[in-house]
Scaffold this motif. Structure first.
Motif, PDB file in Angstrom:
ATOM      1  N   GLU A  76      28.697 -14.296  21.951  1.00  0.00           N
ATOM      2  CA  GLU A  76      28.023 -15.216  21.038  1.00  0.00           C
ATOM      3  C   GLU A  76      26.523 -15.253  21.305  1.00  0.00           C
ATOM      4  N   ILE A  77      26.177 -15.322  22.591  1.00  0.00           N
ATOM      5  CA  ILE A  77      24.761 -15.387  22.960  1.00  0.00           C
ATOM      6  C   ILE A  77      24.044 -14.101  22.584  1.00  0.00           C
ATOM      7  N   MET A  78      24.658 -12.957  22.843  1.00  0.00           N
ATOM      8  CA  MET A  78      24.011 -11.672  22.561  1.00  0.00           C
ATOM      9  C   MET A  78      23.848 -11.455  21.058  1.00  0.00           C
ATOM     10  N   VAL A  79      24.896 -11.739  20.302  1.00  0.00           N
ATOM     11  CA  VAL A  79      24.798 -11.582  18.849  1.00  0.00           C
ATOM     12  C   VAL A  79      23.771 -12.562  18.278  1.00  0.00           C
ATOM     13  N   GLY A  80      23.799 -13.815  18.757  1.00  0.00           N
ATOM     14  CA  GLY A  80      22.836 -14.798  18.278  1.00  0.00           C
ATOM     15  C   GLY A  80      21.402 -14.390  18.573  1.00  0.00           C
ATOM     16  N   ALA A  81      21.163 -13.896  19.792  1.00  0.00           N
ATOM     17  CA  ALA A  81      19.819 -13.433  20.149  1.00  0.00           C
ATOM     18  C   ALA A  81      19.399 -12.246  19.287  1.00  0.00           C
ATOM     19  N   GLY A  82      20.356 -11.358  18.988  1.00  0.00           N
ATOM     20  CA  GLY A  82      20.050 -10.210  18.134  1.00  0.00           C
ATOM     21  C   GLY A  82      19.672 -10.631  16.724  1.00  0.00           C
ATOM     22  N   VAL A  83      20.368 -11.610  16.185  1.00  0.00           N
ATOM     23  CA  VAL A  83      20.072 -12.088  14.828  1.00  0.00           C
ATOM     24  C   VAL A  83      18.683 -12.730  14.789  1.00  0.00           C
ATOM     25  N   VAL A  84      18.371 -13.550  15.791  1.00  0.00           N
ATOM     26  CA  VAL A  84      17.050 -14.192  15.842  1.00  0.00           C
ATOM     27  C   VAL A  84      15.953 -13.148  16.011  1.00  0.00           C
ATOM     28  N   ALA A  85      16.200 -12.138  16.851  1.00  0.00           N
ATOM     29  CA  ALA A  85      15.216 -11.074  17.057  1.00  0.00           C
ATOM     30  C   ALA A  85      14.985 -10.287  15.767  1.00  0.00           C
ATOM     31  N   TYR A  86      16.076 -10.031  15.031  1.00  0.00           N
ATOM     32  CA  TYR A  86      15.927  -9.345  13.742  1.00  0.00           C
ATOM     33  C   TYR A  86      15.027 -10.150  12.809  1.00  0.00           C
ATOM     34  N   GLY A  87      15.237 -11.469  12.743  1.00  0.00           N
ATOM     35  CA  GLY A  87      14.428 -12.303  11.866  1.00  0.00           C
ATOM     36  C   GLY A  87      12.955 -12.258  12.239  1.00  0.00           C
ATOM     37  N   ALA A  88      12.663 -12.351  13.530  1.00  0.00           N
ATOM     38  CA  ALA A  88      11.270 -12.306  13.977  1.00  0.00           C
ATOM     39  C   ALA A  88      10.631 -10.951  13.655  1.00  0.00           C
ATOM     40  N   LEU A  89      11.388  -9.868  13.867  1.00  0.00           N
ATOM     41  CA  LEU A  89      10.870  -8.528  13.588  1.00  0.00           C
ATOM     42  C   LEU A  89      10.614  -8.342  12.093  1.00  0.00           C
ATOM     43  N   ALA A  90      11.556  -8.787  11.261  1.00  0.00           N
ATOM     44  CA  ALA A  90      11.410  -8.607   9.817  1.00  0.00           C
ATOM     45  C   ALA A  90      10.207  -9.376   9.278  1.00  0.00           C
ATOM     46  N   VAL A  91      10.006 -10.601   9.747  1.00  0.00           N
ATOM     47  CA  VAL A  91       8.856 -11.380   9.302  1.00  0.00           C
ATOM     48  C   VAL A  91       7.559 -10.721   9.765  1.00  0.00           C
ATOM     49  N   THR A  92       7.548 -10.202  10.992  1.00  0.00           N
ATOM     50  CA  THR A  92       6.360  -9.525  11.519  1.00  0.00           C
ATOM     51  C   THR A  92       6.005  -8.300  10.680  1.00  0.00           C
ATOM     52  N   LEU A  93       7.006  -7.489  10.345  1.00  0.00           N
ATOM     53  CA  LEU A  93       6.757  -6.309   9.518  1.00  0.00           C
ATOM     54  C   LEU A  93       6.290  -6.697   8.122  1.00  0.00           C
ATOM     55  N   GLY A  94       6.847  -7.782   7.584  1.00  0.00           N
ATOM     56  CA  GLY A  94       6.412  -8.247   6.269  1.00  0.00           C
ATOM     57  C   GLY A  94       4.954  -8.689   6.270  1.00  0.00           C
ATOM     58  N   ILE A  95       4.540  -9.377   7.320  1.00  0.00           N
ATOM     59  CA  ILE A  95       3.145  -9.808   7.425  1.00  0.00           C
ATOM     60  C   ILE A  95       2.220  -8.611   7.552  1.00  0.00           C
ATOM     61  N   ARG A  96       2.649  -7.607   8.296  1.00  0.00           N
ATOM     62  CA  ARG A  96       1.774  -6.459   8.570  1.00  0.00           C
ATOM     63  C   ARG A  96       1.686  -5.501   7.385  1.00  0.00           C
ATOM     64  N   TYR A  97       2.807  -5.201   6.748  1.00  0.00           N
ATOM     65  CA  TYR A  97       2.827  -4.133   5.750  1.00  0.00           C
ATOM     66  C   TYR A  97       2.963  -4.625   4.310  1.00  0.00           C
ATOM     67  N   LEU A  98       3.473  -5.832   4.098  1.00  0.00           N
ATOM     68  CA  LEU A  98       3.650  -6.344   2.738  1.00  0.00           C
ATOM     69  C   LEU A  98       2.687  -7.470   2.399  1.00  0.00           C
ATOM     70  N   ARG A  99       1.863  -7.870   3.345  1.00  0.00           N
ATOM     71  CA  ARG A  99       0.865  -8.935   3.148  1.00  0.00           C
ATOM     72  C   ARG A  99       1.512 -10.200   2.573  1.00  0.00           C
ATOM     73  N   VAL A 100       2.610 -10.604   3.160  1.00  0.00           N
ATOM     74  CA  VAL A 100       3.292 -11.800   2.655  1.00  0.00           C
ATOM     75  C   VAL A 100       2.532 -13.077   3.004  1.00  0.00           C
ATOM     76  N   VAL A 101       1.593 -12.994   3.959  1.00  0.00           N
ATOM     77  CA  VAL A 101       0.708 -14.124   4.247  1.00  0.00           C
ATOM     78  C   VAL A 101      -0.700 -13.682   3.878  1.00  0.00           C
ATOM     79  N   ASP A 118       0.817  -1.213   0.000  1.00  0.00           N
ATOM     80  CA  ASP A 118       0.000   0.000   0.000  1.00  0.00           C
ATOM     81  C   ASP A 118       0.850   1.262   0.000  1.00  0.00           C
ATOM     82  N   LEU A 119       1.972   1.243   0.693  1.00  0.00           N
ATOM     83  CA  LEU A 119       2.829   2.420   0.765  1.00  0.00           C
ATOM     84  C   LEU A 119       3.365   2.794  -0.614  1.00  0.00           C
ATOM     85  N   ILE A 120       3.883   1.824  -1.344  1.00  0.00           N
ATOM     86  CA  ILE A 120       4.430   2.101  -2.675  1.00  0.00           C
ATOM     87  C   ILE A 120       3.328   2.482  -3.649  1.00  0.00           C
ATOM     88  N   GLN A 121       2.206   1.778  -3.606  1.00  0.00           N
ATOM     89  CA  GLN A 121       1.125   2.045  -4.547  1.00  0.00           C
ATOM     90  C   GLN A 121       0.480   3.404  -4.313  1.00  0.00           C
TER      91      GLN A 121
END
Length: 371
Positions: free
Chosen positions: A320-345, A103-106
């Motif tokens: 290692e634990i902090m960086v690993g947790a950050g990477v996993v958190a990034y993945g969860a956030l990115a998928v959440t934003l994709g579902i909300r704003y890009l309608r990937v599901v 919707d944002l781009i369109q």
């Protein structure tokens, strides 16, 4: 250690994209296109997570480009590097139409959005390229381990096949699981359970094949004695890693979800269905952790009386634990934003297709009869 386990897991959990894209654009199963859309976006996020881990793991992130410029064609790791880079490019091209439809781009740049959507015409060619690159590097990841003679537990040709099989199972399970979670927690998401049920049934049969392969790989390690390999095998099945292997990988990761997903009655229970998918994802992570760590926890030493094996231990450091947790958190956030704003599901397009056909058919029949 931990970073490589996250790297291997995130790449494996992204394998649903090449399977579903091949099913839609190469095999012609068009009704799975909305599920493939989810898988492609999740795959892009998974590969970016892997790249984040690798940037930290190589110690010199500024030299990441060396692998693409200074070729070592005799190394399977070079093939992995090239295939990951090329496949990441293919995924980016496949996701551009999804961004263009947002919707944002369109609303702000409709002409740009239409041009971005136009890349969808290349979908069959991108699916073929993605299938090639993904299969090459998924198997080459296992081959990279399998050629290391200094690590006897890894030194075997079956790892390439097992890495591919586990990635197919885990990647599809992750896609279906994300779709089901999105359908339950988001009001703006439309999910068709019959499509996800069809993919889940395929996962169940794929688990049968994967269990068969894992069983013979497991039995082959016990057939003869080899210094280092036998010690690592016993560490895995009866030592410190036994609970993770038997409980997390075999029983909970393969057998239990296989029974649930192959039973139509059990799959109809939404909670059991989601539990089975979650267990498959957890079982894949357990397999990658087991394989990565056990091969390194047994050390070989050449002494006067012969080659002897000794054990070591590993606990991830705080960084290692902090960086690993950050990477996993990034993945969860990115998928959440994709579902909300890009309608990937969003399976509404498939659901709306059937009523249109039903309404169209009666209108045509009288006219044809009258003619």
């Amino acid at each position: 250690g931990l970073w490589i386990a996250i790297d291997l897991s995130s790449i494996a959990l992204s394998a649903g994209a090449f399977m579903l894209s091949a099913a839609v654009y190469l095999l012609g199963i068009k009704k799975l296109q909305p599920v493939a859309r989810t898988a492609v976006f999740g795959c892009l996020i998974g590969y970016s997570m892997a790249c984040m881990c690798l940037l930290m793991d190589i110690g010199r992130p500024d030299r990441l480009w060396h692998g693409f410029v200074y070729w070592n064609i005799h190394s399977p790791l070079w093939e992995v590097t090239m295939c990951v880079g090329l496949y990441f490019t293919v995924l980016a091209l496949e996701v551009i139409p999804i961004v263009g439809q947002s919707d944002l781009i369109q609303s702000r740049w409709p002409n740009l959005g239409n041009r971005m959507e136009g890349i969808h015409k290349l979908a069959p060619f991108l699916a073929l390229a993605g299938l090639s690159f993904s299969m090459l590097h998924q198997s080459s990841l296992g081959a990279t381990y399998g050629v290391l003679k200094a690590r006897p537990f890894w030194y075997k040709p079956s790892l390439a096949v097992l890495f591919m099989a586990s990635a197919i199972v885990g990647g599809l399970a992750m896609t279906v699981l994300v779709s089901k979670i999105a359908g339950r927690v988001s009001k703006n998401v439309t999910v068709r359970d019959d499509l996800l049920d069809m993919v889940s049934k395929f996962i169940g049969w794929a688990l049968v094949i994967y269990l068969y392969m894992r069983f013979w790989d497991f039995m082959g390690a016990e057939y003869t004695y080899m210094p280092g390999r036998s010690e690592a095998f016993h560490m895995l099945v009866s030592g410190p890693m036994a609970m993770n292997f038997w409980g997390g990988e075999i029983i909970l990761g393969i057998i239990v979800p296989m029974i649930i997903l192959l039973s139509s009655r059990l799959r109809q229970d939404e909670r059991l269905h989601m539990l089975a998918l979650f267990l498959v994802v957890g079982g894949l992570v357990a397999y990658r952790w087991d394989t990565n760590m056990v091969g390194q926890l047994v050390l070989l030493a050449d002494l006067t009386q012969g080659t002897t094996a000794s054990y070591t231990s590993y606990v991830p450091s705080l960084i290692e634990i902090m960086v690993g947790a950050g990477v996993v958190a990034y993945g969860a956030l990115a998928v959440t934003l994709g579902i909300r704003y890009l309608r990937v599901v969003d399976h509404s397009g498939v659901e709306e297709l059937a009523p249109q056909v039903e309404e169209f058919a009666p209108a045509r029949q009288p006219s044809l009869a009258g003619d």
